[in-house]
Write an enzyme that holds these catalytic residues in place. Structure first.
Site, PDB file in Angstrom:
ATOM      1  N   LYS A   1       0.802  -1.225   0.000  1.00 42.01           N
ATOM      2  CA  LYS A   1       0.000   0.000   0.000  1.00 42.01           C
ATOM      3  C   LYS A   1       0.835   1.275   0.000  1.00 42.01           C
ATOM      4  O   LYS A   1       0.322   2.353  -0.303  1.00 42.01           O
ATOM      5  CB  LYS A   1      -0.972  -0.009   1.171  1.00 42.01           C
ATOM      6  CG  LYS A   1      -2.021  -1.100   1.065  1.00 42.01           C
ATOM      7  CD  LYS A   1      -2.918  -0.921  -0.145  1.00 42.01           C
ATOM      8  CE  LYS A   1      -3.985  -1.983  -0.217  1.00 42.01           C
ATOM      9  NZ  LYS A   1      -4.914  -1.771  -1.327  1.00 42.01           N
TER      10      LYS A   1
HETATM   11  N1  PMP Z   1      -3.495  -8.073   1.379  1.00 45.71           N
HETATM   12  C1  PMP Z   1      -3.582  -7.142   2.331  1.00 45.71           C
HETATM   13  C2  PMP Z   1      -2.998  -7.437   3.666  1.00 45.71           C
HETATM   14  C3  PMP Z   1      -4.226  -5.918   2.076  1.00 45.71           C
HETATM   15  O1  PMP Z   1      -4.320  -4.988   3.037  1.00 45.71           O
HETATM   16  C4  PMP Z   1      -4.798  -5.709   0.792  1.00 45.71           C
HETATM   17  C5  PMP Z   1      -5.516  -4.420   0.506  1.00 45.71           C
HETATM   18  N2  PMP Z   1      -6.848  -4.357   0.937  1.00 45.71           N
HETATM   19  C6  PMP Z   1      -4.687  -6.714  -0.169  1.00 45.71           C
HETATM   20  C7  PMP Z   1      -4.027  -7.881   0.152  1.00 45.71           C
HETATM   21  C8  PMP Z   1      -5.315  -6.611  -1.546  1.00 45.71           C
HETATM   22  O2  PMP Z   1      -4.669  -5.669  -2.370  1.00 45.71           O
HETATM   23  P1  PMP Z   1      -5.531  -4.782  -3.355  1.00 45.71           P
HETATM   24  O3  PMP Z   1      -6.336  -3.845  -2.511  1.00 45.71           O
HETATM   25  O4  PMP Z   1      -4.532  -4.050  -4.195  1.00 45.71           O
HETATM   26  O5  PMP Z   1      -6.414  -5.661  -4.139  1.00 45.71           O
END
Ligand code: PMP
Length: 344
Positions: free
Chosen positions: A48
């Site tokens: 992130k």
């Molecule tokens: N794994 C974790 C620990 C996350 O915080 C997130 C984000 N919500 C994701 C996977 C998924 O990534 P994305 O939001 O880019 O689909």
């Protein structure tokens, strides 16, 4: 003239360019080569960081944000940490509406990073006024000089991964990647990376990971939103009870659903076998790899890249706690020998 001191100017310069690490033991019974894109190497310990930096700098470029303004977001924790980190360096206030499902460690960490945190009930529908989406919206309306990142509905979330994660994977694999496996929450990671990779080679298979209790897989297959698919589950950050516009369903070839229990065990297995202390969704992603392998998705020539989104330290009171695993009944179906093998 004095020699230049070899230092980064600030922590933000370390975002991105995470390593690709070959998986060796955990893949022994699988056909193909498997590589983890380990996003815990970002300074905020998750993928992130990429979207926080990209979206905030884009808002600065457009003149929407100036120092002293407030950044507002909904987050399961990781995005919040990254936004808080970027805000500190760039001089913004940070307000976060988080789900009560988030671990206490994550919430404490956000407060430590200077964010104002509102904890909202997890098991209410997205249109309930108490949901973290609506709390964030209201705070945005009430706070002068504020920007709402809105990662689930922000195209810049996809763009961040199209510009960074995708090209890095292409370069690191020297164009030899055959499959990408990534969790889908907002969908930003998988959609952005996949878009770039498919532009280079349309034959690359894009495999999404979803949770039991989430609507994404069914929506991908039927284009229908099925309320019956929705029920509470434990994995944080994976799957959804709504359809995010930050997910480009067209670039995803297939979804796989994984259970809370198997994902937890697989995360512990990655620590034990590969020395990779990664989070719950990394366990989910590799659990999906195992299931895809059972469906003969891979062969000897496959070069599979699996994205591990964050670091294990965020789950000490959950999947890496034997007490928590016991309370969930996650040791019940594991025989004693197996338990000893994966015990810490
Ligand atoms: N794994 C974790 C620990 C996350 O915080 C997130 C984000 N919500 C994701 C996977 C998924 O990534 P994305 O939001 O880019 O689909």
């Amino acid at each position: 003239m004095k020699e230049q001191i070899n230092a980064y100017n600030n922590v933000l310069e370390l975002i991105g360019n995470t390593p690709l690490i070959k998986l060796n033991k955990v893949t022994e019974n699988l056909k193909g080569n498997f590589y983890a894109k380990v996003e815990a190497f970002n300074p905020g310990h998750s993928t992130k960081d990429r979207i926080a930096l990209y979206i905030i700098e884009e808002a600065e470029r457009q003149g929407i944000l100036t120092p002293g303004d407030t950044i507002i977001e909904t987050t399961s924790g990781n995005t919040g940490f990254s936004i808080a980190m970027v805000s500190i360096i760039k001089g913004y206030n940070c307000i976060l509406a988080v789900s009560s499902k988030s671990s206490k460690d994550k919430i404490d960490m956000l407060r430590t990073m200077g964010a104002k945190v509102y904890v909202c009930p997890a098991h209410v529908s997205a249109d309930d006024e108490r949901s973290y989406y609506n709390v964030a919206k209201r705070l945005h309306e009430e706070t002068k000089g504020s920007v709402y990142i809105n990662q689930y509905f922000n195209q810049l979330n996809i763009d961040a991964h199209y510009k960074t994660t995708g090209p890095e994977i292409w370069e690191q694999t020297k164009g030899q990647i055959t499959h990408l496996v990534a969790c889908s929450g907002t969908g930003g990671t998988i959609s952005g990376a996949a878009k770039f990779l498919k532009e280079q080679n349309p034959n690359i298979r894009i495999l999404g990971v979803d949770a039991f209790g989430s609507v994404l897989k069914k929506y991908h297959e039927t284009k229908e939103f099925d309320n019956d698919e929705i029920y509470p589950y434990r994995i944080e950050g994976l799957g959804k009870n709504l359809i995010p516009t930050a997910t480009d369903f067209d670039v995803i070839d297939q979804f796989m659903k994984v259970t809370d229990e198997e994902s937890a065990h697989t995360a512990r297995e990655l620590a034990k076998t590969e020395g990779l202390f990664v989070g719950y969704t990394s366990g989910a992603a590799f659990q999906a790899v195992k299931q895809f392998a059972q469906e003969n998705e891979f062969n000897e020539n496959s070069n599979v890249v699996v994205v591990f989104p964050d670091h294990g330290s965020r789950y000490m009171s959950k999947i890496f706690s034997d007490d928590w695993m016991n309370e969930q009944g996650f040791f019940d179906s594991v025989n004693i020998e197996e338990t000893q093998k994966i015990e810490f």
